[in-house]
Design an enzyme around this catalytic site. Sequence first.
Site, PDB file in Angstrom:
ATOM      1  CE  LYS A 155       7.935  63.010  21.313  1.00 19.03           C
ATOM      2  NZ  LYS A 155       9.153  63.708  21.819  1.00 19.03           N
ATOM      3  CB  ILE A 156       4.911  55.813  25.525  1.00 19.41           C
ATOM      4  CG1 ILE A 156       6.053  56.573  26.201  1.00 19.41           C
ATOM      5  CG2 ILE A 156       4.814  54.394  26.094  1.00 19.41           C
ATOM      6  CD1 ILE A 156       5.806  56.909  27.650  1.00 19.41           C
ATOM      7  CG  ASP A 175      -5.051  60.986  21.650  1.00 20.30           C
ATOM      8  OD1 ASP A 175      -5.362  62.195  21.765  1.00 20.30           O
ATOM      9  OD2 ASP A 175      -3.943  60.545  21.996  1.00 20.30           O
ATOM     10  N   PRO A 208      -2.371  61.272  29.590  1.00 18.86           N
ATOM     11  CG  PRO A 208      -2.745  63.479  28.971  1.00 18.86           C
ATOM     12  CD  PRO A 208      -2.707  62.096  28.414  1.00 18.86           C
ATOM     13  NE  ARG A 236       2.203  61.068  35.357  1.00 19.28           N
ATOM     14  CZ  ARG A 236       3.304  60.687  34.735  1.00 19.28           C
ATOM     15  NH1 ARG A 236       3.600  59.394  34.664  1.00 19.28           N
ATOM     16  NH2 ARG A 236       4.106  61.560  34.198  1.00 19.28           N
ATOM     17  CD  GLU A 265       3.692  55.808  41.626  1.00 15.36           C
ATOM     18  OE1 GLU A 265       4.737  56.339  41.239  1.00 15.36           O
ATOM     19  OE2 GLU A 265       2.961  55.119  40.884  1.00 15.36           O
ATOM     20  CG  HIS A 297       6.716  55.023  38.472  1.00  8.67           C
ATOM     21  ND1 HIS A 297       5.860  56.000  38.934  1.00  8.67           N
ATOM     22  CD2 HIS A 297       6.983  55.361  37.177  1.00  8.67           C
ATOM     23  CE1 HIS A 297       5.635  56.886  37.983  1.00  8.67           C
ATOM     24  NE2 HIS A 297       6.304  56.510  36.904  1.00  8.67           N
TER      25      HIS A 297
END
Length: 332
Positions: A155-156, A175, A208, A236, A265, A297
């Site tokens: 989506k992003i 992808d 992801p 990430r 982080e 973040h």
Amino acid sequence: MSVKIAFFDTKPYDEASFNEVNCQFGYTIKYHKEHLNIDNVALTKGADVVCIFVNAVVDATVIDELVNNGVKLIALRCAGFNNVDLNAAKGRIKVVRVPAYSPHAVAEHTLALMLTLNRKIHKAYNRTREGNFALNGLMGFDMFGKTAGIIGTGKIAKILIEILRSMGLRILAYDLYPDKAFAEKNGVEYVSLDDLYCNADIISLHCPLNKETEYIINKHSIYKMKNGVMIINTGRGKLINTHDLIQGLKNKKIGAAGLDVYEEESHYFYEDRSNKVMDDDILARLLSFNNVIVTSHQAFFTKEALFNIAETTLQNIKDFIDEKPLVNEVAI
């Protein structure tokens, strides 16, 4: 039924947004500033639900204690769930999350990092405040006509692609599960990772984090990239091997990097560490580059996103209490 929630890693903005939305639900929320871990898991006694964020440590030992304390649900108020041992939770305690709180927020922050790095806005801001209005060292490039490589097209990424296409960029994407209909509609070319590395002027990470994608950006992939490539990561932290990134910056292979996430982080992000000596040598080295921007973040951090996080989290809890299907359940 009175539902009690033990809420961890609380910041003032969390409490404000959840209190506002909780008016619709009427739960009893006990806020704790600390990240949930084995040292403070005793605070969950008497709670039906624990609500956690990205820096919680919910390993098998913590899950054992949660179950012993009578906790029935782990409610993540974030999309990521790699900090929860799902094997230990299976069949013992349910886990839910917020899969998408504002993809527009993250996509827009990604663009902001690209534009800031390209046009040296951060450097110009500091210069002019000191009375220096010289242009030397501030030259950027037209993004129009350049090639952006997007790794992961959820989506992003799709929102970012639409924005970049409107600016006249060519889009290469990678992808494992390509959306061919979206690609055809938006002029996106799905290619191999090697082709993306070789041809992209800007690479943005939106996949992801798993065993296949951990350190997807490393010395081998960096070697294949264009000289002067810009790398953006709002996904990430462990998608990038930071040591290899630093080497790429030092040898000028990487022209700029925008990082909203960092693999270590949890020791720094979301906290004020300005009065302490930074003992993370790698993060300190990153911050020393004038062609690197690190944000804490914060890509998700908009009013709309905080409202959506609170609303989805509390609705997840209501569905669990009402024994309805958990549409946002995380399970193996």
